[in-house]
Design an enzyme around this catalytic site. Structure first.
Site, PDB file in Angstrom:
ATOM      1  N   ASP A   1      -7.874  -5.583   0.060  1.00 58.18           N
ATOM      2  CA  ASP A   1      -8.363  -6.444  -1.014  1.00 58.18           C
ATOM      3  C   ASP A   1      -7.978  -7.908  -0.842  1.00 58.18           C
ATOM      4  O   ASP A   1      -8.474  -8.766  -1.556  1.00 58.18           O
ATOM      5  CB  ASP A   1      -7.842  -5.920  -2.367  1.00 58.18           C
TER       6      ASP A   1
ATOM      7  N   HIS B   1       0.848  -1.198   0.000  1.00 56.36           N
ATOM      8  CA  HIS B   1       0.000   0.000   0.000  1.00 56.36           C
ATOM      9  C   HIS B   1       0.878   1.241   0.000  1.00 56.36           C
ATOM     10  O   HIS B   1       1.931   1.249   0.629  1.00 56.36           O
ATOM     11  CB  HIS B   1      -0.923   0.021   1.226  1.00 56.36           C
TER      12      HIS B   1
HETATM   13  N1  CMC Z   1       4.370  -7.477  -4.783  1.00 57.54           N
HETATM   14  C1  CMC Z   1       5.713  -7.412  -4.882  1.00 57.54           C
HETATM   15  N2  CMC Z   1       6.447  -6.293  -4.686  1.00 57.54           N
HETATM   16  C2  CMC Z   1       5.771  -5.174  -4.377  1.00 57.54           C
HETATM   17  C3  CMC Z   1       4.380  -5.149  -4.242  1.00 57.54           C
HETATM   18  C4  CMC Z   1       3.672  -6.354  -4.453  1.00 57.54           C
HETATM   19  N3  CMC Z   1       2.339  -6.408  -4.336  1.00 57.54           N
HETATM   20  N4  CMC Z   1       3.968  -3.901  -3.918  1.00 57.54           N
HETATM   21  C5  CMC Z   1       5.098  -3.150  -3.860  1.00 57.54           C
HETATM   22  N5  CMC Z   1       6.175  -3.921  -4.139  1.00 57.54           N
HETATM   23  C6  CMC Z   1       7.588  -3.491  -4.114  1.00 57.54           C
HETATM   24  C7  CMC Z   1       7.962  -2.720  -5.367  1.00 57.54           C
HETATM   25  O1  CMC Z   1       8.447  -3.587  -6.377  1.00 57.54           O
HETATM   26  C8  CMC Z   1       9.012  -1.795  -4.843  1.00 57.54           C
HETATM   27  O2  CMC Z   1      10.199  -2.523  -4.696  1.00 57.54           O
HETATM   28  P1  CMC Z   1      11.649  -1.782  -4.931  1.00 57.54           P
HETATM   29  O3  CMC Z   1      11.728  -0.735  -3.854  1.00 57.54           O
HETATM   30  O4  CMC Z   1      12.640  -2.866  -4.792  1.00 57.54           O
HETATM   31  O5  CMC Z   1      11.594  -1.197  -6.313  1.00 57.54           O
HETATM   32  C9  CMC Z   1       8.526  -1.438  -3.433  1.00 57.54           C
HETATM   33  O6  CMC Z   1       7.736  -2.569  -3.029  1.00 57.54           O
HETATM   34  C10 CMC Z   1       7.662  -0.181  -3.363  1.00 57.54           C
HETATM   35  O7  CMC Z   1       6.616  -0.309  -4.301  1.00 57.54           O
HETATM   36  P2  CMC Z   1       5.993   0.887  -5.104  1.00 57.54           P
HETATM   37  O8  CMC Z   1       5.455   0.395  -6.398  1.00 57.54           O
HETATM   38  O9  CMC Z   1       6.956   2.038  -5.152  1.00 57.54           O
HETATM   39  O10 CMC Z   1       4.796   1.288  -4.153  1.00 57.54           O
HETATM   40  P3  CMC Z   1       3.561   2.213  -4.509  1.00 57.54           P
HETATM   41  O11 CMC Z   1       3.223   2.939  -3.286  1.00 57.54           O
HETATM   42  O12 CMC Z   1       3.835   3.023  -5.724  1.00 57.54           O
HETATM   43  O13 CMC Z   1       2.414   1.152  -4.893  1.00 57.54           O
HETATM   44  C11 CMC Z   1       0.641  -0.397  -4.696  1.00 57.54           C
HETATM   45  C12 CMC Z   1       1.405   0.733  -4.032  1.00 57.54           C
HETATM   46  C13 CMC Z   1      -0.593  -0.711  -3.869  1.00 57.54           C
HETATM   47  C14 CMC Z   1       0.182   0.014  -6.093  1.00 57.54           C
HETATM   48  C15 CMC Z   1       1.555  -1.651  -4.783  1.00 57.54           C
HETATM   49  O14 CMC Z   1       1.916  -2.080  -3.498  1.00 57.54           O
HETATM   50  C16 CMC Z   1       0.914  -2.799  -5.560  1.00 57.54           C
HETATM   51  O15 CMC Z   1       1.027  -2.841  -6.784  1.00 57.54           O
HETATM   52  N6  CMC Z   1       0.200  -3.743  -4.847  1.00 57.54           N
HETATM   53  C17 CMC Z   1      -0.534  -4.798  -5.516  1.00 57.54           C
HETATM   54  C18 CMC Z   1      -1.889  -4.292  -6.003  1.00 57.54           C
HETATM   55  C19 CMC Z   1      -2.861  -4.098  -4.858  1.00 57.54           C
HETATM   56  O16 CMC Z   1      -3.046  -4.951  -4.020  1.00 57.54           O
HETATM   57  N7  CMC Z   1      -3.570  -2.939  -4.870  1.00 57.54           N
HETATM   58  C20 CMC Z   1      -4.576  -2.615  -3.863  1.00 57.54           C
HETATM   59  C21 CMC Z   1      -4.131  -1.514  -2.947  1.00 57.54           C
HETATM   60  S1  CMC Z   1      -5.186  -1.315  -1.488  1.00 57.54           S
HETATM   61  C22 CMC Z   1      -6.758  -0.878  -2.081  1.00 57.54           C
HETATM   62  C23 CMC Z   1      -6.821   0.340  -2.916  1.00 57.54           C
HETATM   63  O17 CMC Z   1      -6.008   1.255  -2.859  1.00 57.54           O
HETATM   64  O18 CMC Z   1      -7.761   0.401  -3.700  1.00 57.54           O
END
Ligand code: CMC
Length: 429
Positions: free
Chosen positions: A369, A312
């Protein structure tokens, strides 16, 4: 409410020139540097892709402490609300700023029933979509279509019509969601009933059919109330920001909400609840239930795959909504006597995530989720409807955020800037 303390100034020193920028804090002591004068003073803008560090407003609606795992709507803790309230109380709270008293609750409930029918012409829209149409696409189309049936409510200066807009959106879009499900399975639609409450009415429209009579199970109605409360708002998330961005251009509430529904549909946002189930099903069928293979894929920097329902932007500890959803999932399955192999698999996957350094180092935990889809599944709601459920729940949050934006005396059209990196001027040959 709007409690703000001025904390003095921050100094930005660049190229020998000092620029002073005001610093302030909100009611929970989060601090911000006010950079509105930055470009005028220095010629520079701030650069923050994904708005990771950018505050776009001051807001009284929802508070999140991502480090401590706190979520509050209008000062009330999410656990407290989920335990003690119906969804419509929370909807009222978000939109009006205070929980309803008994009379207000009864009035709101009755208004929701009064506006629950869709115009018959709108009912025919569903016939024009293919059976496999994703219900999020239909829902977004229905939201904007409402503005064609009630154009008199487009006038944003008509504050007295806000209650109509709010109840129409909350009630009619719930009806539209149930119709889109009936259409997708080729069954006749079921009209809303005056005698039923908001969540009961939805379940009846989903599951009643002419050959199998249906009695709403109070356990399911209670679970649905709780799930919708968990979804109800999450401050400046992607879809809420879209709703506000569209509204900031002066577009009407229906058009703004329609855009928000599209944003929520994305798999990185609300669409994740559908993708969690699809991911678990793939682990079961293709990986014989082995969660470690998928964990390795998620950690592999050469693989774009991400674990759905994990991570998140704001929560750097366990998502408080996921805690409630996990317990509720267990309760609903136990009460209904459902034994779902995907639930055991989800627990195994969660344990593997929590034990793995990759996820710990990045503060990645299960989010809302992760368990909500499993609960919807146990309730008999099909997978492609999960994000629609999220949208029904999120509706009051979007409306509250939109209204707050519209009432903000400092509100301006949303218009980010950029740093251009393309060609310098060149002639056409
Ligand atoms: N699986 C594997 N690695 C992950 C994941 C994941 N689900 N989420 C983040 N990471 C890693 C990412 O690769 C990065 O690693 P590094 O620092 O080595 O490059 C680090 O964690 C930070 O990730 P980010 O993409 O910079 O984080 P963000 O804040 O931009 O993204 C997110 C947040 C929710 C989009 C992401 O965690 C994700 O894609 N999660 C899976 C999709 C999901 O479950 N979404 C629902 C979110 S909660 C409900 C809502 O908001 O509607």
């Amino acid at each position: 409410m709007s409690k703000i303390n001025d904390l003095g100034i921050a100094k930005l020193i660049y190229d020998g020139k000092t620029t002073e920028l005001p610093v302030f804090e909100g009611s929970e002591h989060e601090k911000a540097v006010d950079i509105r004068a930055l470009r005028k003073e220095t010629g520079m803008i701030t650069y923050d892709p994904g708005f990771v560090n950018t505050g776009c407003c001051k807001s009284d609606v929802t508070y999140i402490d991502g480090e401590k795992g706190i979520l509050r709507y209008r000062g009330y803790d999410i656990n407290d609300l989920a335990e003690k309230c119906e969804f419509i109380d929370v909807a009222y709270l978000l939109v009006h700023g205070a929980l309803p008293n008994e009379k207000q609750h009864a009035e709101f409930s009755s208004n929701l029933n009064l506006h629950s029918l869709l115009h018959e012409d709108m009912r025919h829209f569903f016939d024009a979509y293919p059976d496999h149409a994703h219900p999020m696409a239909t829902l977004s189309a229905m939201a904007v279509s409402l503005s064609t049936f009630y154009p008199e409510l487009d006038d944003i200066s008509l504050q007295e019509n806000i209650d109509y807009k709010v109840t129409r959106l909350l009630s009619k879009l719930r009806t539209a969601a149930a119709f889109s499900f009936k259409k997708s399975i080729g069954h006749p639609i079921v009209y809303p009933k005056r005698s039923l409450k908001y969540c009961e009415n939805f379940l009846n429209m989903m599951f009643w059919n002419p050959v199998n009579d249906y009695e709403v199970d109070p356990v399911l109605a209670k679970a649905l109330n709780k799930l919708l409360i968990l979804h109800a708002d999450h401050e400046q998330n992607c879809s809420a920001s879209v709703v506000k961005m569209v509204g900031s251009a002066g577009a009407n509430l229906y058009a703004s909400i329609s855009a928000g529904i599209c944003a929520l549909w994305g798999p990185l946002h609300g669409g994740a609840n559908q993708h969690v189930i699809e991911m678990l099903q793939r682990i079961l069928t293709e990986d014989e239930g082995d969660v470690h293979r998928i964990i390795e894929r998620a950690k592999d920097k050469n693989d774009p795959f991400r674990l759905m329902g994990v991570g998140h932007r704001v929560y750097k500890s366990y998502d408080p909504r996921a805690k409630v959803a996990k317990q509720m999932c267990k309760d609903v399955l136990a009460t209904m006597g459902v034994n779902d192999p995907l639930v055991d698999l989800a627990q195994k996957l969660e344990e593997a995530v929590l034990a793995d350094d990759y996820f710990a180092e990045r503060s990645l935990y299960p989010n809302i989720d992760f368990y909500t889809g499993l609960t919807y599944r146990a309730m008999g709601i099909p997978t492609n409807m999960f994000t629609v459920m999220f949208a029904i729940g999120r509706m009051p949050g979007w409306i509250a955020q939109w209204l707050e934006m519209r009432e903000d005396p400092h509100g301006r059209i949303g218009r980010p800037r950029q740093i251009y990196t393309g060609h310098a001027q060149r002639p056409v040959i």
